[in-house]
Design a protein around this motif. Structure first.
Motif, PDB file in Angstrom:
ATOM      1  N   ARG A   1       0.867  -1.179   0.000  1.00  0.00           N
ATOM      2  CA  ARG A   1       0.000   0.000   0.000  1.00  0.00           C
ATOM      3  C   ARG A   1       0.902   1.226   0.000  1.00  0.00           C
ATOM      4  O   ARG A   1       2.090   1.139   0.344  1.00  0.00           O
ATOM      5  CB  ARG A   1      -0.930   0.012   1.209  1.00  0.00           C
ATOM      6  N   ARG A   2       0.344   2.346  -0.402  1.00  0.00           N
ATOM      7  CA  ARG A   2       1.092   3.603  -0.386  1.00  0.00           C
ATOM      8  C   ARG A   2       0.668   4.387   0.839  1.00  0.00           C
ATOM      9  O   ARG A   2      -0.524   4.559   1.114  1.00  0.00           O
ATOM     10  CB  ARG A   2       0.850   4.405  -1.664  1.00  0.00           C
ATOM     11  N   VAL A   3       1.661   4.898   1.577  1.00  0.00           N
ATOM     12  CA  VAL A   3       1.391   5.652   2.806  1.00  0.00           C
ATOM     13  C   VAL A   3       2.030   7.038   2.680  1.00  0.00           C
ATOM     14  O   VAL A   3       3.054   7.203   2.002  1.00  0.00           O
ATOM     15  CB  VAL A   3       1.942   4.921   4.044  1.00  0.00           C
ATOM     16  N   PRO A   4       1.449   8.052   3.302  1.00  0.00           N
ATOM     17  CA  PRO A   4       1.997   9.411   3.190  1.00  0.00           C
ATOM     18  C   PRO A   4       3.442   9.474   3.662  1.00  0.00           C
ATOM     19  O   PRO A   4       3.820   8.874   4.668  1.00  0.00           O
ATOM     20  CB  PRO A   4       1.074  10.237   4.091  1.00  0.00           C
ATOM     21  N   ILE A   5       4.253  10.257   2.926  1.00  0.00           N
ATOM     22  CA  ILE A   5       5.678  10.329   3.226  1.00  0.00           C
ATOM     23  C   ILE A   5       5.958  11.143   4.482  1.00  0.00           C
ATOM     24  O   ILE A   5       6.980  10.952   5.141  1.00  0.00           O
ATOM     25  CB  ILE A   5       6.448  10.918   2.015  1.00  0.00           C
ATOM     26  N   GLY A   6       5.080  12.076   4.830  1.00  0.00           N
ATOM     27  CA  GLY A   6       5.296  12.946   5.986  1.00  0.00           C
ATOM     28  C   GLY A   6       5.214  14.406   5.594  1.00  0.00           C
ATOM     29  O   GLY A   6       4.601  14.775   4.587  1.00  0.00           O
TER      30      GLY A   6
END
Length: 479
Positions: free
Chosen positions: A140-145
């Motif tokens: 899955r893709r998760v926010p980088i910050g």
């Protein structure tokens, strides 16, 4: 009547600092508005808030992100005329071009709204050998910050949109620093974001000088830097530490015209004039170098010269104006010096432009020396160069003779030439049948060589603003 005063936005809240930046009408030179100027403590507060809100912003549901973006689309539409007028004033962009940029702002946020609920992953087949039997995988893709965004003066709405809208869709908190020369449109975007349910620490819009903004580049709490501007971007990348960096640094775009361009001469001239002189040539993908086959070069030069002479310069608020002012006197001085040097080196003047302050009427030159700054560097003004070549392969070689590589246009009736251009041109994008100035807001956009690294365009930006997270599951033992 005194000029209106606008706040900056720190951690989602309007802030006045007591230090006001004058924003001028680029045509009249009068102060059009004042914007609060951020100091080092405001930048620190904005970065700290973005860093602290990472988990909350990432947990903000995709459908809620979509709703925020759709709210922005509605409000931009309601304020379309106001935004176009602000853009015309602060950038000197002709009003027709300004309306076009507002429409692109709306398009970009609309595209991002659609993408917000489509950020997915993959199911992986891991059983590729006996030792991997029983393993299952998925991503899955998760926010980088926390992200920092630095934008230039020439597209004060749409270049902001290409950073802010994907960040909202991806679930990333951000600090935006618009150009000090054209900050008004970004402040209106801030006014509209205040109306949404975004976590308040998730966004800031700060106006400050380059020295004050240094932490947006160097602070390790920032996970991703996206910069659009000049070659100083490479220095920013060197100072950015371990964070991911995307740079869009401009170019001196070529447009190849084959022996048979595949379109009528009238249409070809219309598109080349648009590409070269749209918003006074102040675009990274403005047509700067026209490379025409010798069989068509003379006819094209004559028709182009007639069309360029017909362009109207003047007040950008006038509906009939084609060419407004360049952004400041320093830009006008630089461009004038480069044109003068090219003429002294033997360039032929097909259309001579006149200068009045920051107003520069359009120029068209032929046979500019290939070592002239006007040929090798980014002109960023209302000037185009035309040269002739003996073959399509020669045209590709000339187009590649640049330390830039953003986009290239190709007019040809031959499919094999179109494919050869796609194979051999050293650029981020090849546009066949039109000028390099074409940008559709969902396409991956960016360059090679000194034109930068990475890609914008909503989906491409979302990929940069997210990390891939892998999950591996081992089946339990049988029995």
């Amino acid at each position: 009547m005194s000029a209106p005063q606008l706040p900056i936005y720190v951690a989602g809240q309007p802030v006045t600092t007591g230090d006001w930046l004058d924003v001028t009408d680029k045509y009249s030179g009068k102060v059009a508005a004042q914007v609060a100027h951020a100091n080092a403590s405001h930048i620190e507060e904005a970065i700290a808030a973005a860093h602290a809100s990472r988990a909350e912003t990432a947990a903000f549901p995709p459908d809620a992100r979509r709703d925020v973006l759709e709210h922005c689309v509605r409000r931009f539409g309601e304020r379309r005329d106001e935004l176009a007028d602000l853009l015309c004033t602060e950038a000197g962009k002709p009003i027709r071009d300004s309306r076009g940029e507002v429409d692109r702002l709306i398009d970009t946020f609309r595209i991002a709204a659609g993408e917000a609920t489509r950020i997915g992953g993959d199911v992986l087949e891991l059983q590729v050998s006996p030792r991997a039997h029983g393993f299952r995988g998925m991503t899955r893709r998760v926010p980088i910050g926390a992200c920092s965004f630095i934008t230039p003066f020439n597209f004060p709405l749409n270049l902001v949109a290409h950073k802010v809208a994907p960040a909202i869709a991806a679930g990333c908190p951000f600090v935006l620093k618009p150009s000090e020369r054209t900050p008004l449109g970004a402040q209106v975007i801030g006014q509209i974001l205040v109306e949404t349910d975004l976590p308040r620490g998730a966004w800031s819009v700060v106006v400050c000088d380059t020295k004050t903004s240094a932490p947006l580049v160097e602070d390790p709490r920032i996970a991703f830097l996206s910069f659009t501007g000049g070659l100083v971007g490479w220095d920013l990348r060197a100072r950015a530490g371990h964070k991911k960096v995307t740079l869009e640094l401009g170019g001196n775009a070529a447009c190849i015209v084959d022996e048979d361009p595949g379109v009528p001469l009238e249409h070809l001239v219309k598109r080349l004039v648009f590409g070269a002189y749209y918003q006074s040539g102040q675009s990274c993908i403005s047509v700067q170098r026209i490379i025409a086959h010798r069989a068509i070069a003379d006819r094209l030069s004559g028709a182009l010269a007639d069309a360029v002479r017909a362009l109207k310069c003047g007040d950008p608020h006038d509906e009939s104006t084609d060419i407004g002012p360049v952004i400041d006197a320093a830009s006008a001085d630089r461009l004038t010096e480069w044109i003068d040097a090219a003429r002294q080196s033997g360039a032929r003047v097909l259309v001579e432009g006149r200068r009045d302050g920051t107003m520069i009427a359009p120029w068209l030159l032929a046979d500019v020396a290939r070592d002239a700054k006007l040929y090798r560097e980014e002109a960023f003004g209302p000037v185009a160069l035309i040269e002739s070549v003996d073959s399509f392969d020669d045209a590709i070689e000339r187009a590649n003779d640049s330390h830039f590589g953003l986009q290239c246009g190709v007019f040809t009736a031959r499919l094999d030439h179109a494919m050869r251009a796609w194979d051999r041109l050293e650029v981020g994008g090849v546009v066949v049948g039109d000028v390099p100035s074409v940008r559709v807001d969902n396409m991956p956009y960016g360059g090679v060589k000194d034109s930068g690294v990475g890609r914008e365009g909503v989906r491409a930006a979302i990929e940069d603003m997210t990390d891939v997270r892998l999950l591996v599951i081992k089946d339990p033992p049988a029995g």
